[in-house]
Design a protein around this motif. Structure first.
Motif, short mmCIF file in Angstrom:
data_model
loop_
_atom_site.label_atom_id
_atom_site.label_comp_id
_atom_site.label_asym_id
_atom_site.label_seq_id
_atom_site.Cartn_x
_atom_site.Cartn_y
_atom_site.Cartn_z
N ARG A 3 -36.13 12.13 -43.84
CA ARG A 3 -35.17 12.59 -42.82
C ARG A 3 -34.01 11.62 -42.73
O ARG A 3 -32.86 12.01 -42.64
CB ARG A 3 -35.87 12.67 -41.46
CG ARG A 3 -36.45 14.03 -41.16
CD ARG A 3 -36.97 14.06 -39.75
NE ARG A 3 -35.92 14.22 -38.77
CZ ARG A 3 -35.73 13.43 -37.71
NH1 ARG A 3 -36.52 12.42 -37.48
NH2 ARG A 3 -34.76 13.67 -36.86
N GLN A 4 -34.35 10.32 -42.77
CA GLN A 4 -33.30 9.31 -42.68
C GLN A 4 -32.37 9.40 -43.88
O GLN A 4 -31.14 9.35 -43.73
CB GLN A 4 -33.92 7.91 -42.60
CG GLN A 4 -34.52 7.59 -41.23
CD GLN A 4 -35.12 6.20 -41.19
OE1 GLN A 4 -35.69 5.74 -42.18
NE2 GLN A 4 -35.02 5.53 -40.06
N GLU A 7 -30.14 12.36 -43.65
CA GLU A 7 -29.08 12.17 -42.64
C GLU A 7 -28.01 11.19 -43.17
O GLU A 7 -26.82 11.38 -42.90
CB GLU A 7 -29.70 11.65 -41.34
CG GLU A 7 -28.77 11.63 -40.15
CD GLU A 7 -28.22 13.02 -39.76
OE1 GLU A 7 -28.91 14.02 -40.01
OE2 GLU A 7 -27.10 13.06 -39.22
N LEU A 8 -28.45 10.16 -43.90
CA LEU A 8 -27.49 9.23 -44.49
C LEU A 8 -26.56 9.98 -45.45
O LEU A 8 -25.34 9.76 -45.47
CB LEU A 8 -28.22 8.11 -45.24
CG LEU A 8 -28.82 6.99 -44.39
CD1 LEU A 8 -29.81 6.17 -45.22
CD2 LEU A 8 -27.73 6.07 -43.84
N ARG A 10 -25.93 13.25 -45.47
CA ARG A 10 -25.13 14.19 -44.70
C ARG A 10 -23.94 13.48 -44.06
O ARG A 10 -22.81 13.96 -44.12
CB ARG A 10 -26.02 14.84 -43.62
CG ARG A 10 -25.33 15.87 -42.79
CD ARG A 10 -26.30 16.48 -41.77
NE ARG A 10 -25.59 17.39 -40.92
CZ ARG A 10 -24.97 17.04 -39.80
NH1 ARG A 10 -25.00 15.80 -39.40
NH2 ARG A 10 -24.34 17.94 -39.08
N LYS A 11 -24.22 12.33 -43.47
CA LYS A 11 -23.15 11.57 -42.81
C LYS A 11 -22.07 11.18 -43.82
O LYS A 11 -20.87 11.35 -43.58
CB LYS A 11 -23.76 10.30 -42.16
CG LYS A 11 -22.79 9.38 -41.48
CD LYS A 11 -22.26 8.28 -42.37
CE LYS A 11 -23.33 7.32 -42.84
NZ LYS A 11 -22.79 6.30 -43.78
N LEU A 14 -20.02 14.20 -44.82
CA LEU A 14 -19.14 14.62 -43.71
C LEU A 14 -17.93 13.69 -43.58
O LEU A 14 -16.80 14.16 -43.47
CB LEU A 14 -19.92 14.58 -42.39
CG LEU A 14 -20.72 15.82 -42.00
CD1 LEU A 14 -21.40 15.59 -40.65
CD2 LEU A 14 -19.83 17.04 -41.91
N VAL A 15 -18.20 12.39 -43.63
CA VAL A 15 -17.11 11.41 -43.50
C VAL A 15 -16.11 11.61 -44.64
O VAL A 15 -14.89 11.61 -44.45
CB VAL A 15 -17.67 9.97 -43.49
CG1 VAL A 15 -16.56 8.93 -43.66
CG2 VAL A 15 -18.45 9.70 -42.21
N ARG A 18 -13.98 14.85 -44.45
CA ARG A 18 -13.00 14.90 -43.36
C ARG A 18 -11.81 13.98 -43.63
O ARG A 18 -10.92 13.86 -42.80
CB ARG A 18 -13.67 14.55 -42.04
CG ARG A 18 -14.52 15.69 -41.58
CD ARG A 18 -15.21 15.46 -40.28
NE ARG A 18 -16.17 16.53 -40.04
CZ ARG A 18 -17.07 16.52 -39.10
NH1 ARG A 18 -17.13 15.52 -38.26
NH2 ARG A 18 -17.92 17.53 -38.96
N GLU A 199 -17.17 0.31 -43.42
CA GLU A 199 -18.40 0.25 -42.62
C GLU A 199 -18.80 -1.20 -42.35
O GLU A 199 -19.32 -1.53 -41.30
CB GLU A 199 -19.54 0.98 -43.32
CG GLU A 199 -19.43 2.48 -43.18
CD GLU A 199 -20.68 3.20 -43.65
OE1 GLU A 199 -21.78 2.77 -43.32
OE2 GLU A 199 -20.53 4.20 -44.39
N THR A 204 -20.52 -0.79 -38.56
CA THR A 204 -21.51 0.30 -38.58
C THR A 204 -22.64 0.00 -39.55
O THR A 204 -23.80 0.34 -39.30
CB THR A 204 -20.85 1.66 -38.94
OG1 THR A 204 -19.91 1.45 -39.97
CG2 THR A 204 -20.17 2.27 -37.75
N LEU A 205 -22.28 -0.66 -40.65
CA LEU A 205 -23.31 -0.99 -41.64
C LEU A 205 -24.31 -2.00 -41.04
O LEU A 205 -25.53 -1.83 -41.16
CB LEU A 205 -22.64 -1.57 -42.89
CG LEU A 205 -23.46 -1.61 -44.15
CD1 LEU A 205 -23.88 -0.21 -44.56
CD2 LEU A 205 -22.65 -2.23 -45.28
N LEU A 208 -26.73 -0.47 -38.73
CA LEU A 208 -27.85 0.23 -39.35
C LEU A 208 -29.05 -0.71 -39.57
O LEU A 208 -30.20 -0.28 -39.57
CB LEU A 208 -27.43 0.85 -40.68
CG LEU A 208 -26.45 2.02 -40.57
CD1 LEU A 208 -26.11 2.56 -41.95
CD2 LEU A 208 -27.06 3.13 -39.73
#
Lengths: 372, 239
Positions: A3-4, A7-8, A10-11, A14-15, A18, A199, A204-205, A208
């Motif tokens: 899951r992690q 999500e990593l 996906r993020k 997305l980033v 965009r 990051e 942000t990194l 994490l």
């Protein structure tokens, strides 16, 4: 953990999606390059004789029968567009003003075999084109001198070129689609490394690392999305090359007899491009450094690897140097599939080189990367 | 049991001549809100990073609710809001919360419930679907805090949570901290705001030059700013 990782990924996607500049760089830049470079390379790929008319100034200083026959044969040849010399214009000015590509002079004494036909070329004419014009002039002159009606018919009984159906002349798209797809795939290093450094800079990194997330998972979360985007880039360029470009610029694009080999080739190329991105991300200290390093590296690899200038027009030394560029191996692997219909065994060594390149990049990056 | 026990931490950054932390010890009792004060370069942010497991290569011990670090399991009891706005600016508040919630191993259901709760708590529920690049500095700062609260930590570490924030947002953050502390959450607050620190916190640790120079109850100090000046010989914002 799955899951992690999901999500990593996906993020990261997305980033990336965009960021309009990244979209332009990764998807629109190669489409534009394919379009314009295909048009620009048309002259390199088209048949030097049969694809375009040659503009010639023909001057007959003899007026005797053989000279006149030659003048008539040259002037009426379907590949020749006869141009009259404008009054008072010498050869240099004719070339400077692009009035003609060559001047053919049939001198007095031609019929007697005392003087040869003279060809004066525009100095900027490429060598292949000169050879093509000279070859045509030789054929027509031999026809006149030997009294042969049509030399092509005679030669056709002596020499036959064997080609695969519809493969007489590769379209420039066959060069530019894989070339600029590869080029753009290597440019993934820019968003990849800038994203990593951003990051790091905004924390942000580091944040994490305050969760129960391993470095290996973070590494995978950085590599997998860009690897997937690289594969998507190639598929998109292939669709552009196969469906869109032929409709816009009229050149055909062939996938070859073993189109499925594109899968392992693309997987290996994407590994090399992602490896390059990881390496830049690990070596650069600032976003400015990373974009300079990535862009300069990709352009140099492109120049060396037969992306900007087709490999087959390179001199021998450059052809040897090309082998140090991973883009050369990637491009040749794609050409093996598209044009050569090569067996997988012949493509495999190129894939091994690409995988080795990726492995070396990942190894160095792993030793140099500073997560915090 | 103490929420946090730090004993004799010494740490230097690679290539640095001086220690960022030198024999630093600190205790935060469970349920307390404690201020960590010190001028720039005192080692407050480094200490936060050591506690949260971002830094390795230090000597000494860090224990969180009795579990000696590094212990990745103990990390789930910590909520950390770093000094920088450490969020993904192109993502929405809800997307950021979903991402960090997954990193904290919350289930999808927990993420959905807790996201709504923390967004309400920090007053951003109406802006949850907007990219945070469009947020004001104060809103981003509040979301930075919300991410730290998402997994309901028992110990909250805040590194300058009100830097660059307008008075209204600052007030909102402090009110949130009071409520959290009243509900039993332990808070270690690193700040430059002396008055607020004195008003909010029941105990204080002073740091200077990577060393702990005072650790005691706030009630024992009349004027924190004057006390700090006496202990360090300089103001909080001096280099």
């Amino acid at each position: 953990m799955t899951r992690q990782l999901r999500e990593l990924i996906r993020k990261e996607i997305l980033v990336l999606l965009r960021d309009k500049q990244t979209i332009l760089l990764l998807f629109l830049m190669p489409v534009a390059l394919i379009f314009f470079m295909t048009l620009a390379l048309k002259g390199v790929y088209t048949d030097k004789i049969y694809e375009r008319q040659i503009q010639l100034v023909i001057e007959n200083e003899s007026k005797l029968p053989k000279a006149s026959l030659l003048e008539q044969k040259i002037g009426s040849h379907k590949q020749i567009s006869r141009v009259d010399r404008p009054e008072g214009m010498d050869d240099d000015r004719i070339f400077a003003e692009n009035k003609a590509q060559a001047v053919v002079r049939i001198p007095g004494g031609f019929d007697e075999g005392e003087k040869p036909v003279e060809i004066i070329f525009d100095p900027v004419l490429d060598y292949g084109y000169k050879i093509a014009i000279r070859s045509l002039m030789t054929s027509l002159t031999v026809e006149v001198v030997m009294g042969i009606d049509n030399l092509e018919v005679v030669v056709a009984n002596l020499i036959v070129e064997k080609t695969k159906p519809n493969r007489e002349i590769p379209s420039p798209l066959q060069q530019t689609v894989p070339a600029y797809a590869i080029f753009a795939m290597f440019f993934i290093a820019i968003p990849m490394s800038i994203g990593f450094l951003k990051e790091k800079n905004d924390g942000t990194l580091q944040r994490l690392f305050t969760y129960d997330v391993s470095t290996n998972l973070l590494t995978l979360g950085k590599i997998i999305p860009y690897y997937l985007i690289n594969c998507f880039q190639f598929v998109l360029m292939l669709l552009v090359g196969f469906y869109l470009m032929p409709r816009i610029i009229g050149f055909p694009f062939q996938l070859g007899d073993h189109a499925l080999y594109l899968i392992p080739v693309t997987l290996a190329v994407a590994a090399a491009t992602t490896g390059f991105g990881v390496l830049v991300a690990a070596l650069a200290r600032t976003p400015e450094q990373s974009s300079t390093l990535a862009a300069t590296g990709a352009i140099l690899m492109g120049v060396l690897g037969g992306i900007m200038v087709p490999y087959f027009v390179m001199p021998v030394l450059m052809k040897k140097l090309a082998m140090i560029s991973p883009m050369y191996w990637a491009h040749q692997a794609y050409l093996d599939v598209f044009l050569r219909d090569a067996a997988f065994g012949l493509i495999l060594p190129k894939l091994i080189v690409l995988t080795l390149f990726a492995g070396i990049c990942f190894y160095i990056a792993g030793r140099r990367v500073e997560w915090i | 049991m103490n929420a946090l026990d730090i004993s004799s931490i010494t740490f230097s950054y690679e290539g640095a001549s001086a220690c960022a932390l030198q024999n630093f010890s600190l205790t935060v009792a469970d349920g307390r809100m404690q201020a960590l004060l010190g001028p720039n370069g005192a080692g407050k942010s480094t200490l936060m990073r050591v506690i949260t497991g971002q830094m390795r290569g230090y000597s000494g011990d860090v224990c969180i609710f009795g579990r000696k670090m590094p212990d990745r399991g103990a990390l789930s009891s910590i909520g950390y809001a770093p000094q920088a706005i450490s969020l993904y600016k192109s993502l929405t508040a809800r997307e950021n919360l979903r991402f960090f919630g997954t990193m904290a191993n919350l289930s999808d259901k927990q993420i959905a419930e807790r996201s709504e709760a923390v967004l309400d708590q920090i007053g951003l529920a109406d802006h949850a679907g907007e990219a945070i690049a469009t947020y004001s500095g104060g809103m981003q700062r509040r979301l930075n805090l919300a991410v730290a609260l998402l997994h309901s930590p028992k110990l909250l570490l805040l590194d300058e949570p009100t830097v660059g924030v307008d008075p209204q947002s600052r007030h909102h953050i402090y009110e949130t901290l009071i409520r959290l502390n009243e509900s039993g959450m332990t808070i270690l607050l690193s700040t430059h705001m002396m008055e607020e620190a004195q008003r909010l916190c029941s105990s204080v640790t002073l740091a200077d030059g990577g060393k702990m120079i005072y650790d005691g109850l706030m009630s024992e100090i009349d004027n924190l700013e004057k006390f700090f000046l006496e202990k360090t010989g300089r103001g909080l914002r001096d280099d």
